[in-house]
Design a protein around this motif. Structure first.
Motif, PDB file in Angstrom:
ATOM      1  N   ALA A 172       1.320 -20.063   7.510  1.00  0.00           N
ATOM      2  CA  ALA A 172       0.193 -20.263   8.413  1.00  0.00           C
ATOM      3  C   ALA A 172      -0.962 -19.305   8.112  1.00  0.00           C
ATOM      4  CB  ALA A 172       0.641 -20.098   9.861  1.00  0.00           C
ATOM      5  N   VAL A 173      -0.652 -18.135   7.544  1.00  0.00           N
ATOM      6  CA  VAL A 173      -1.669 -17.099   7.328  1.00  0.00           C
ATOM      7  C   VAL A 173      -1.369 -16.352   6.031  1.00  0.00           C
ATOM      8  CG1 VAL A 173      -2.773 -15.031   8.310  1.00  0.00           C
ATOM      9  CG2 VAL A 173      -1.902 -16.801   9.842  1.00  0.00           C
ATOM     10  N   GLU A 174      -2.419 -15.860   5.393  1.00  0.00           N
ATOM     11  CA  GLU A 174      -2.312 -14.959   4.240  1.00  0.00           C
ATOM     12  C   GLU A 174      -3.395 -13.901   4.398  1.00  0.00           C
ATOM     13  OE1 GLU A 174      -2.504 -15.034  -0.665  1.00  0.00           O
ATOM     14  OE2 GLU A 174      -2.384 -16.908   0.446  1.00  0.00           O
ATOM     15  N   VAL A 175      -3.056 -12.641   4.090  1.00  0.00           N
ATOM     16  CA  VAL A 175      -4.014 -11.535   4.227  1.00  0.00           C
ATOM     17  C   VAL A 175      -3.987 -10.694   2.955  1.00  0.00           C
ATOM     18  CG1 VAL A 175      -4.550  -9.415   5.505  1.00  0.00           C
ATOM     19  CG2 VAL A 175      -3.778 -11.451   6.745  1.00  0.00           C
ATOM     20  N   GLU A 176      -5.195 -10.352   2.482  1.00  0.00           N
ATOM     21  CA  GLU A 176      -5.351  -9.429   1.358  1.00  0.00           C
ATOM     22  C   GLU A 176      -6.257  -8.301   1.783  1.00  0.00           C
ATOM     23  OE1 GLU A 176      -7.115 -11.830  -1.769  1.00  0.00           O
ATOM     24  OE2 GLU A 176      -9.118 -11.431  -1.009  1.00  0.00           O
ATOM     25  N   ALA A 177      -6.218  -7.191   1.040  1.00  0.00           N
ATOM     26  CA  ALA A 177      -7.020  -6.028   1.449  1.00  0.00           C
ATOM     27  C   ALA A 177      -7.476  -5.210   0.233  1.00  0.00           C
ATOM     28  CB  ALA A 177      -6.223  -5.142   2.391  1.00  0.00           C
ATOM     29  N   ILE A 178      -8.606  -4.554   0.427  1.00  0.00           N
ATOM     30  CA  ILE A 178      -9.089  -3.536  -0.501  1.00  0.00           C
ATOM     31  C   ILE A 178      -9.120  -2.233   0.283  1.00  0.00           C
ATOM     32  CG2 ILE A 178     -11.001  -2.770  -1.960  1.00  0.00           C
ATOM     33  CD1 ILE A 178     -11.889  -5.769  -2.029  1.00  0.00           C
ATOM     34  N   VAL A 179      -8.457  -1.209  -0.265  1.00  0.00           N
ATOM     35  CA  VAL A 179      -8.270   0.055   0.457  1.00  0.00           C
ATOM     36  C   VAL A 179      -8.653   1.219  -0.443  1.00  0.00           C
ATOM     37  CG1 VAL A 179      -6.574   1.483   1.669  1.00  0.00           C
ATOM     38  CG2 VAL A 179      -6.397  -1.010   1.779  1.00  0.00           C
ATOM     39  N   GLU A 180      -9.394   2.175   0.126  1.00  0.00           N
ATOM     40  CA  GLU A 180      -9.733   3.406  -0.594  1.00  0.00           C
ATOM     41  C   GLU A 180      -8.652   4.438  -0.317  1.00  0.00           C
ATOM     42  OE1 GLU A 180     -13.718   6.005  -1.184  1.00  0.00           O
ATOM     43  OE2 GLU A 180     -13.035   5.738   0.880  1.00  0.00           O
TER      44      GLU A 180
ATOM     45  N   LEU B 149       0.829  -1.206   0.000  1.00  0.00           N
ATOM     46  CA  LEU B 149       0.000   0.000   0.000  1.00  0.00           C
ATOM     47  C   LEU B 149       0.864   1.256   0.000  1.00  0.00           C
ATOM     48  CD1 LEU B 149      -2.906   0.937   0.063  1.00  0.00           C
ATOM     49  CD2 LEU B 149      -2.847   0.745   2.555  1.00  0.00           C
ATOM     50  N   ASN B 150       1.964   1.212   0.717  1.00  0.00           N
ATOM     51  CA  ASN B 150       2.900   2.336   0.730  1.00  0.00           C
ATOM     52  C   ASN B 150       3.420   2.616  -0.682  1.00  0.00           C
ATOM     53  OD1 ASN B 150       4.344   4.328   2.269  1.00  0.00           O
ATOM     54  ND2 ASN B 150       6.179   3.067   2.047  1.00  0.00           N
ATOM     55  N   GLU B 151       3.729   1.566  -1.397  1.00  0.00           N
ATOM     56  CA  GLU B 151       4.168   1.703  -2.797  1.00  0.00           C
ATOM     57  C   GLU B 151       3.038   2.274  -3.651  1.00  0.00           C
ATOM     58  OE1 GLU B 151       7.256   1.271  -5.607  1.00  0.00           O
ATOM     59  OE2 GLU B 151       7.348   0.878  -3.454  1.00  0.00           O
ATOM     60  N   ALA B 152       1.830   1.781  -3.440  1.00  0.00           N
ATOM     61  CA  ALA B 152       0.673   2.213  -4.237  1.00  0.00           C
ATOM     62  C   ALA B 152       0.332   3.683  -4.017  1.00  0.00           C
ATOM     63  CB  ALA B 152      -0.540   1.342  -3.907  1.00  0.00           C
ATOM     64  N   THR B 153       0.634   4.210  -2.833  1.00  0.00           N
ATOM     65  CA  THR B 153       0.308   5.607  -2.513  1.00  0.00           C
ATOM     66  C   THR B 153       1.493   6.540  -2.720  1.00  0.00           C
ATOM     67  OG1 THR B 153       0.869   5.293  -0.177  1.00  0.00           O
ATOM     68  CG2 THR B 153      -1.451   4.970  -0.818  1.00  0.00           C
ATOM     69  N   GLY B 154       2.550   6.068  -3.355  1.00  0.00           N
ATOM     70  CA  GLY B 154       3.724   6.919  -3.551  1.00  0.00           C
ATOM     71  C   GLY B 154       4.409   7.249  -2.235  1.00  0.00           C
ATOM     72  N   HIS B 155       4.409   6.278  -1.312  1.00  0.00           N
ATOM     73  CA  HIS B 155       5.058   6.415   0.005  1.00  0.00           C
ATOM     74  C   HIS B 155       4.404   7.491   0.863  1.00  0.00           C
ATOM     75  CE1 HIS B 155       8.104   3.593  -1.333  1.00  0.00           C
ATOM     76  NE2 HIS B 155       8.052   4.226  -2.478  1.00  0.00           N
TER      77      HIS B 155
ATOM     78  N   SER C 279      -0.814   8.568   4.372  1.00  0.00           N
ATOM     79  CA  SER C 279      -1.867   9.526   4.743  1.00  0.00           C
ATOM     80  C   SER C 279      -2.933   9.628   3.663  1.00  0.00           C
ATOM     81  CB  SER C 279      -1.266  10.907   5.013  1.00  0.00           C
ATOM     82  OG  SER C 279      -0.438  10.850   6.147  1.00  0.00           O
ATOM     83  N   LYS C 280      -2.643   9.125   2.468  1.00  0.00           N
ATOM     84  CA  LYS C 280      -3.618   9.132   1.377  1.00  0.00           C
ATOM     85  C   LYS C 280      -4.696   8.070   1.563  1.00  0.00           C
ATOM     86  CE  LYS C 280      -0.595  11.065  -2.142  1.00  0.00           C
ATOM     87  NZ  LYS C 280       0.065  10.826  -3.436  1.00  0.00           N
ATOM     88  N   VAL C 281      -4.520   7.175   2.526  1.00  0.00           N
ATOM     89  CA  VAL C 281      -5.527   6.149   2.784  1.00  0.00           C
ATOM     90  C   VAL C 281      -6.736   6.812   3.437  1.00  0.00           C
ATOM     91  CG1 VAL C 281      -6.083   4.107   4.169  1.00  0.00           C
ATOM     92  CG2 VAL C 281      -3.878   4.259   2.961  1.00  0.00           C
TER      93      VAL C 281
END
Length: 154
Positions: free
Chosen positions: A144-152, A78-84, A87-89
């Motif tokens: 043991a675990v995997e997590v995915e997310a959808i973020v605005e 997500l950090n990569e997706a928001t250009g580091h 706070s854009k989340v």
């Protein structure tokens, strides 16, 4: 509220470099104001930190730690997706947690809380989300675990 980056620092978390996909997919896709982050496993320094199954040798506490590590890796994407600039989340919309577990293991939601609690700690009310917690037979690399997310995002 302090910035997500400050909160991460206060929690003692340094985001890793986002993991490169190991198959035919992208680490994240942004479409409009939504970022879809692909499933992240609890990798630390290139190695899966928690392997095995809940109810079959992996404790609830270790499962929660694994989910938290997955969430850290989601945040790295997500950090990569928001250009580091986390706070854009504007909202963590949906989180799906997959837990490798024995057929009789029933604490899957408690395991995934390790991820959900971190998102709330980093984003406050913007980190509260809809969620699915699913027990599965096996995950990539015996994780043991995997997590995915959808973020605005803005």
């Amino acid at each position: 509220m302090p910035s997500p980056e400050k909160l991460l620092k206060d929690l003692g978390i340094t985001l890793p470099k986002p993991a490169k996909p190991v198959a035919s997919y992208e680490g994240f896709i942004r479409t409009g104001n939504l970022v879809f982050v692909s499933g992240q496993i609890p990798v630390v320094d290139g190695k899966v930190a928690v392997i095995g199954k809940l109810g079959g040798g992996v404790s609830l506490e270790d499962g929660q730690k694994a989910a938290r590590l997955c969430a850290i890796n989601v945040l790295a994407q997500l950090n990569e997706a928001t250009g580091h600039d986390l706070s854009k989340v504007t909202r963590v919309v949906k989180v799906t947690g997959f837990v490798a577990a024995t057929p009789d293991y029933t604490d899957v939601p408690k395991v995934v809380n390790g991820a959900s609690d971190l998102f709330a700690a980093v984003f406050g009310d913007r980190g509260k989300h809809a969620r699915a917690a699913v027990g599965v037979a096996v995950l990539p690399l015996d994780s043991a675990v995997e997590v995915e997310a959808i973020v605005e995002v803005e």
